[in-house]
Design an enzyme around this catalytic site. Structure first.
Site: not given
Length: 876
Positions: A7, A80, A82, A84, A296, A298, A343
């Site tokens: 990203e 990432d 998740d 998104e 990570y 989030r 996660h």
């Protein structure tokens, strides 16, 4: 070479070093596609088809990935881990397929890693999978829902409640939480109560404090002593009696550590300890993650990988000793409702490295890393052990009984490293330490103190307590908390003062409107249930279009019902709901809504597109009474009312200040049929509108000021105040349009600058168009760029400080002070800027020996040049 897409460019650079020259690592720069911000991008009548568009800034990034695929027919999506991130991978695959960069034989895989370390990345590459379609569908459902609510509900607000900006699916519910808390505070009535405390002394001369708990044979509750008379009677009862220790009881106790961080708890603790906003916390954590320092950020999971647990236990043993390591690892149960989106917790990637042992230049990053590191180690440490002691002190006749309590820390355990913060500090008597007290011994009275108290209203929310409340209600998800809290502030619905969130008039009105006409959709239970349905979609247990269908059917009907609503009907409904707040009974026997000015009209809430809500008289225009939105008595005499604030008269014209759509302005005279556009002038930012005098108003209305005719061409030169501050204007010599504008240094120069100074500034402006002009002085010089190519400096810019390297400028984050910027951070910001713009790095400057200049043939003699007018020579 397989093409790996992540990203961000910072992440791409780090991962490239891990994977080596056999891979091409590129950045997508976040989402590459989105719904165009216009009506019709989601089509409910066509099976909720969504019309995606590649953003203009993203086209070059998609092209770079497509070009790379020409050389190697393998694509690895490593965004990432998740929802998104899964959506970005899906968008990339769809966009590249559409432009035929992905062919039938192109190998496409998805890899995820929870930390940017060589081990995590290498292991992820060995375990590829396909894009998780249920997770993508959960994203599609959320995006469609947010779009349908925003593009259908916001226009209703614009039409029915002028001055309102927009509404969102979750943001509106979040706003309701803040507004309802404010209304609780406003209706709160404090209740008086008293406590009595005494300082007592043991036979060994040690003192301790005790609190009265029983009086006249009755156990006291909070409001038993309701006034000073009751309290004084209790004081007299204690004073007139001898006291002794009736009992002493000591009990062992333990306190266990908090679990490691997930997104919401990290935001809460960073707010408590550092005053960080949710967005600031997540931005700082993002940088730590991309630097490979934490996992990570989030996540709604609190479990930790087994190898990380063992690493934490080893680090604890090495730093603090074996006694701080519990017999078995601590296991924390994951509370996430959706296992696919849960996660590992947020933790350091290397447990042995404290904040003092990592290479981080930004203070915010160092603070946040230290918080994460300490919380992670503490979560695997031994419990703290206490001895809690409670002593009961009383009189022989049992008319008076007091209680003293305290504790002794026997073993600090996890508290040696970390203690969780509190949202609202509460004094706990148990935290005090008692001296040695023996049952049966006397307690000598040193002092007896009655204390008056009043009950307190519930506290306003901080960002930390708001996130906690949203989490309790099941509203939103970890990845959305920061954007939700930020959005309601950006829209002007909420302001933050002393870290507390306070609803503005607009926010209160939007909440009241939605609660009355769209009550279901700002309901806590409904919003939480919808989140649960979306979680079922991401788990693969529900179809996302079924969720959309059910929502849209009822929501569209609710929208249609408001079509016939008139603004006056809406305002009267709001008046009715907010009547206790806006029009409280004054106790004078008059109707609460009677106009205090004419005593004929009825007060009601009104709205103005520029000025927002206010209270006005129904007898307008005969009665021009107004006051600010809110309860009576809140009027600020310096505030600008909707009808304008009268400064006085000049040349038989009224001079008034008004609030406009683009800021406050001063106006001469009234708007009439003959004079629809009376003279107006914006009030400069340097002047407070509430403090503007008549003299200043007349001074502003006299602008633009004619300085005179330019000595070179005879064209007028004017001084004025514009959108970007004070300036000079010199029209073109052949036309009164265009010409040259030059900035003035200070506001006062608009009225004082003379022709000589004006000519100089205009000439410098003309000269700067053909040359770079005088170089600005750097705020800070960092030295030569490590790659060569010139000096790196911190400069002062119009929109804030920035890093400058040759022709490359990179903005410094708002959370970082210019003096804290190091060369490492500057290089990182510059590289991110270069990657975003697609520009090449400035070439390194080479120092080569100078060649002797070649001889030129003798130039022919020219005729002498004609002399130019003296004035023009000075201009140059």
């Amino acid at each position: 070479m397989p093409v790996v897409v992540v990203e961000s460019p910072a992440k791409a650079k780090t991962i490239n070093t891990y994977l080596g020259k056999d891979y091409t690592v590129l950045a997508s720069y976040g989402h590459v596609r989105d719904l165009p911000p216009k009506d019709g991008s989601v089509l409910p009548d066509e099976g909720f088809e969504m019309l995606w568009e590649v953003a203009s800034d993203s086209k070059k990034h998609v092209k770079a990935i497509a070009d790379a695929l020409k050389d190697d027919n393998e694509l690895i999506l490593a965004t990432d881990p998740d929802r998104e991130g899964e959506a970005i991978s899906w968008h990339l695959q769809e966009a590249l397929t559409k432009r035929k960069s992905i062919k039938k034989d192109t190998k496409v895989s998805r890899v995820v890693f929870n930390a940017i370390t060589k081990t995590a990345v290498t292991e992820a590459m060995q375990n590829p999978r396909e894009v998780d379609q249920p997770l993508v569908e959960a994203y599609l459902a959320r995006r469609a829902l947010d779009y349908l609510v925003g593009f259908n509900l916001s226009p209703v607000l614009w039409r029915k409640l002028p001055g309102s900006r927009s509404a969102g699916r979750v943001q509106s519910v979040c706003l309701r939480i803040i507004v309802e808390r404010e209304m609780e505070i406003e209706v709160f009535k404090p209740q008086e109560y008293w406590t009595v405390k005494a300082v007592l002394e043991t036979p060994r001369g040690q003192t301790f404090e005790a609190r009265l708990t029983s009086f006249a044979g009755k156990k006291l509750d909070k409001f038993s002593l309701g006034n000073s008379t009751d309290a004084e009677m209790a004081v007299q009862a204690i004073t007139s009696r001898d006291l002794s220790i009736l009992s002493v009881e000591a009990k062992p106790g333990t306190r266990n550590p908090s679990p490691p961080f997930m997104t919401s708890t990290l935001q809460q603790e960073a707010s408590r300890k550092f005053g960080f906003g949710a967005r600031q916390t997540m931005s700082t954590a993002q940088r730590l993650y991309e630097a490979g320092l934490i996992t990570y950020m989030r996540t709604d999971g609190i479990d930790m990988a087994p190898e990380a647990v063992h690493a934490a236990r080893d680090a604890i043993k090495d730093r603090y000793g074996a006694e701080y390591v519990p017999g078995s690892p601590r296991m924390y149960k994951n509370k996430a409702k959706n296992a696919q989106e849960a996660h590992e917790c947020i933790r350091p990637t290397d447990m042995t490295r404290s904040a003092d042992e990592i290479k981080v230049s930004e203070p915010d990053q160092r603070k946040l890393y230290d918080l994460i590191w300490k919380r992670t180690l503490a979560s695997q440490m031994e419990a703290a052990r206490f001895e809690r002691t409670t002593a009961i002190i009383g009189s022989d006749d049992a008319q008076v009984e007091m209680r003293a309590s305290g504790q002794v820390v026997l073993f600090d355990g996890f508290m040696k490293v970390y203690m969780e913060g509190r949202d609202d500090e509460v004094v706990d008597d148990d935290d005090k330490r008692l001296p040695s007290i023996q049952q049966g011994e006397p307690a000598k009275k040193e002092s007896i103190t009655p204390e008056q108290h009043f009950t307190q209203p519930p506290p306003r929310y901080t960002e930390a307590t708001l996130v906690k409340r949203m989490e309790e209600l099941g509203i939103g998800r970890p990845s959305t908390y920061a954007s939700i809290v930020t959005t309601i502030q950006d829209r002007g619905y909420v302001i933050k003062e002393k870290n507390r969130l306070i609803p503005e008039d607009k926010g209160r009105l939007v909440t009241v409107f939605l609660s009355n006409y769209f009550r279901k959709y700002v309901g806590y239970d409904f919003t939480a249930e919808l989140e649960n349905q979306l979680d079922e979609v991401s788990a693969g247990n529900a179809q996302y279009k079924d969720v959309l269908n059910r929502f849209w059917r009822d929501f569209k009907a609710a929208i249609d019902e408001t079509a016939e609503l008139r603004i006056t009907e809406v305002l009267e409904k709001i008046n009715e709901v907010l009547e206790p707040h806006l029009f409280p009974d004054q106790g004078d026997g008059k109707p609460p809504r009677q106009c205090p000015n004419c005593e004929i009209g009825r007060l009601s809430m009104r709205t103005a597109r520029a000025g927002g809500a206010f209270i006005g008289c129904s007898n307008y225009p005969e009665c021009r009474y107004t006051r600010p939105f809110g309860p009576p008595g809140m009027e600020d005499p310096s505030a600008i009312p909707p009808e304008g604030k009268l400064l006085g008269s000049d040349a038989d014209d009224e001079i008034r200040i008004f609030k406009g759509r683009f800021g406050p302005y001063v106006q001469r005279g009234e708007v009439t049929e003959e004079n629809k556009k009376p003279p107006r002038q914006s009030i400069p930012k340097e002047w407070a509108p509430e403090e503007l005098t008549l003299e200043q108003g007349v001074q502003l209305l006299a602008l633009p000021r004619l300085i005179g005719e330019h000595p070179e061409d005879g064209v007028a030169v004017w001084a004025n105040i514009g959108r970007y501050g004070p300036y000079l204007k010199h029209a073109d010599s052949t036309s009164n349009r265009g010409g040259t504008n030059a900035n003035l240094e200070g506001l006062d120069e608009v009225w004082t600058v003379g022709m000589n100074r004006a000519v100089q500034l205009l000439a410098e402006k003309v000269a700067s168009r053909g040359a770079r002009g005088v170089a600005a002085t750097p705020l800070k010089e960092l030295g030569e760029h490590p790659d060569g190519g010139g000096a790196v400096n911190i400069m002062k810019g119009k929109y804030g400080p920035y890093v400058k390297w040759e022709k490359v400028n990179a903005t410094i984050p708002e959370t970082t002070e210019p003096e804290d910027v190091t060369m490492d951070l500057a290089v990182q910001l510059l590289e991110e800027r270069l990657a975003k713009t697609g520009k090449k790095k400035p070439a390194a400057k080479k120092t080569a020996a100078k060649k002797p200049a070649a001889k030129k043939p003798a130039a022919k003699k020219k005729a002498p040049a004609k002399k130019k007018p003296a004035a023009k020579t000075e201009t140059k």
